[in-house]
Design a protein around this motif. Structure first.
Motif: not given
Length: 225
Positions: A209, A213, A216-217
């Protein structure tokens, strides 16, 4: 019928978690450095790379393939004598770090290599047209363009390493794997076995996870720029 009695103590459980985290952190740190350097050399020296060098590429590529073809348990046992030479012992958490580095380095190298190869050739050609040196191409073009994919590569490598530390429990490395083997399996302690499975699942979920994250950021920031 499930037996809720257990010979495992909270202190032992927490110690096992600490040992696993310690093995993962240290071996990943060194393995990531070694693997990334190898991956960069492979990408640079490949036949159509920035600076082709067939001998270097073929030697490194063969070594990685050989090491990755060896099952993790066999590899860990094989490298243990080297652990004794380096850290003075072939038993325990610290000793397991050396074979874990041998395990994760080629794994990281192949993952990072794939991430770097995803970079558009046009970017490399543009850098070359501007007169950038090999190091400048790597530092300012190749790595920045691949950083989102690299995060996912290191995420995958970390999860694989968590599994390897569990296997290392079979050779007396300590950690969650040792707890599962010596208490969950050998003493038929269902609580210990289920606890180790749950904590490993939690580790993997958190790592994946977090990696998703961050990746993606980075992608979103890149698109805005």
């Amino acid at each position: 019928m499930f037996d809720f009695s257990t010979t495992m103590t909270l202190d032992l459980f927490l110690t096992s978690i600490y040992q696993t985290l310690f093995m993962v952190a240290v071996s990943l740190f060194f393995g990531a450095i070694i693997g990334t350097v190898i991956a960069i050399i492979l990408v640079v020296c490949k036949p159509d790379g920035i600076s082709p060098h067939a001998v270097v590429y073929n030697v490194l590529n063969t070594i990685i393939n050989i090491i990755r073809s060896i099952p993790s348990l066999i590899l860990l046992v094989t490298v243990l004598p080297l652990s004794k030479f380096i850290v003075g012992t072939s038993f325990g958490t610290t000793a397991a770090i050396v074979p874990l580095i041998f395990f994760v380095s080629p794994y990281v190298a192949r993952l990072v290599e794939n991430s770097l190869l995803e970079v558009n050739d046009g970017i490399i050609e543009a850098a070359d047209a501007m007169g950038a040196t090999t190091w400048q191409v790597i530092r300012y073009f190749l790595l920045p363009e691949a950083k989102s994919s690299l995060v996912l590569s290191f995420t995958t490598a970390t999860i694989g390493l968590v599994g390897a530390t569990a296997v290392a429990g079979a050779i007396g490395a300590g950690g969650i794997g040792d707890l599962a083997l010596n208490y969950g399996y050998q003493r038929f302690d269902n609580v210990a076995m289920v606890s180790t499975i749950v904590i490993l699942i939690i580790f993997v979920q958190i790592i994946q996870s977090l990696g998703n994250k961050i990746s993606k950021s980075m992608r979103n920031r890149y698109r805005r720029n």
